[in-house]
Design a protein around this motif. Structure first.
Motif, mmCIF file in Angstrom:
data_model
loop_
_atom_site.group_PDB
_atom_site.id
_atom_site.type_symbol
_atom_site.label_atom_id
_atom_site.label_comp_id
_atom_site.label_asym_id
_atom_site.label_seq_id
_atom_site.Cartn_x
_atom_site.Cartn_y
_atom_site.Cartn_z
ATOM 1 N N SER A 222 0.812 -1.215 0.000
ATOM 2 C CA SER A 222 0.000 0.000 0.000
ATOM 3 C C SER A 222 0.846 1.265 0.000
ATOM 4 C CB SER A 222 -0.933 0.005 1.223
ATOM 5 O OG SER A 222 -0.166 0.049 2.424
ATOM 6 N N ASN A 223 2.043 1.196 0.579
ATOM 7 C CA ASN A 223 2.944 2.365 0.631
ATOM 8 C C ASN A 223 4.379 1.857 0.602
ATOM 9 O OD1 ASN A 223 4.273 4.764 1.035
ATOM 10 N ND2 ASN A 223 3.122 5.359 2.854
ATOM 11 N N TYR B 214 7.372 1.475 3.793
ATOM 12 C CA TYR B 214 7.430 0.191 4.473
ATOM 13 C C TYR B 214 8.597 -0.705 4.054
ATOM 14 C CZ TYR B 214 2.844 0.988 6.568
ATOM 15 O OH TYR B 214 1.806 1.485 7.310
#
Length: 340
Positions: free
Chosen positions: A188-189, A193
């Motif tokens: 998602s990011n 991460y």
């Protein structure tokens, strides 16, 4: 000179040279090269230079091949997830058979490289090249340090883990359950991460060497210790920001950690605790330098990363506790056995 002292000096000198090469040449993400060099330096049996170069090049090629996972993740996410889980399981089993360094690097190729490829293909290739180069630098530096401080006797056998027949598969499954959710979160990011995935891979391998009752304390405390070392290193570097001071402070702190890792200083923690603490320090400190160069708030970004790593450590601890409670009766948990 005691053999333990020689080992500490080899690690300290090796870290200093690795930092000088990686940061002095302004290589992309130089802290990754330092981490790989640290892993090689801490190996009990050093690789021959030629073999280390070949291994580094092969791993570099393998990691670059991880870029091929990006189209699969983009267009077929569920098959990509299942395929990644299977690869993680097989690689964790490989690590439990005594090939921990090779397994960790291949796990990195399976997890971090595809995520970096979602950001930019050149970033994924750059990470692969830096980690492969780190292995080569670590091998050459290790040989140089061995020439300066050759060992005179073999180390005493480290504590091993006695496993039930099913335990390797349970441990591998447990490690996959620790890594996979954080890996999914990273999709998602990816930019935020990627370090968390690397930290989770280290934690998953650390849990495989510990008894269940040790896991919580060591995972969380090693993360906090790494954060403390990173803060100390940052404060020390602000006194005189320069490459020379960076090399000297990194060498000094690595000597402090290595003395505890090889048990020259009596302490309650395992070698994996100190190794993980130093890797956490590098994972926090490396991006902090990049944040400073780009004008970001270093302390805020570092606090967010550190909080994330503590949450990851708590999650790993929870996984171990839950799976231990589900362990079928009559199959004892892994306990450390002294000697060989």
């Amino acid at each position: 000179m005691h053999n333990g002292d020689r080992a500490v000096l080899r690690i300290g000198v090796g870290v200093a040279i690795a930092v000088l090469v990686c940061y002095g040449l302004a290589l992309p993400m130089p802290h990754l090269g330092c981490i790989m060099a640290w892993i090689v330096l801490c190996q009990g049996k050093p690789l021959p230079i030629k073999k280390g170069i070949v291994v580094g090049l092969l791993l570099m090629a393998t990691m670059i091949g991880g870029v091929l996972m990006v189209p699969l993740l983009t267009h077929y996410p569920l098959p990509a997830l299942l395929f990644t889980a299977l690869l993680l399981y097989l690689l964790m089993l490989m690590g439990l058979k005594g090939k921990g360094m090779q397994a960790m690097l291949l796990i990195t190729a399976v997890t971090i490289i595809p995520i970096a490829g979602l950001i930019e293909q050149s970033l994924a290739i750059g990470i692969a090249q830096m980690m492969g180069l780190g292995i080569i630098i670590g091998t050459v530096v290790n040989r140089f340090a061995l020439a300066l401080f050759p060992p005179q006797a073999t180390h005493a056998a480290a504590a091993k883990v006695a496993l039930a027949p099913e335990s390797p598969h349970l441990l591998a499954l447990r490690a996959v359950l620790i890594v996979l959710p954080v890996w999914l979160l990273a999709l998602s990011n990816p930019a935020f991460y990627i370090p968390a995935v690397m930290k989770t891979v280290m934690l998953a391998q650390q849990t495989n060497t510990l008894a269940a009752k040790q896991v919580g304390r060591e995972l969380v405390l090693s993360t906090l210790m790494g954060a403390g070392l990173a803060a100390l290193l940052w404060f020390a570097l602000t006194i005189w920001p320069s490459l020379l001071m960076l090399v000297l402070w990194m060498a000094l702190l690595s000597l402090w950690v290595a003395r505890r890792l090889v048990r020259l200083v009596a302490n309650r923690f395992t070698p994996s605790f100190w190794s993980n603490a130093w890797v956490t320090c590098l994972i926090l400190f490396g991006p902090a330098i990049q944040d400073s160069a780009s004008g970001k708030d270093v302390w805020l970004a570092s606090a967010m990363r550190c909080s994330l790593y503590v949450v990851v450590a708590l999650y790993g601890w929870a996984c171990v506790v839950i799976l231990e409670r589900w362990r079928p009766s009559g199959r004892p948990a892994a306990e450390p056995v002294p000697g060989g």
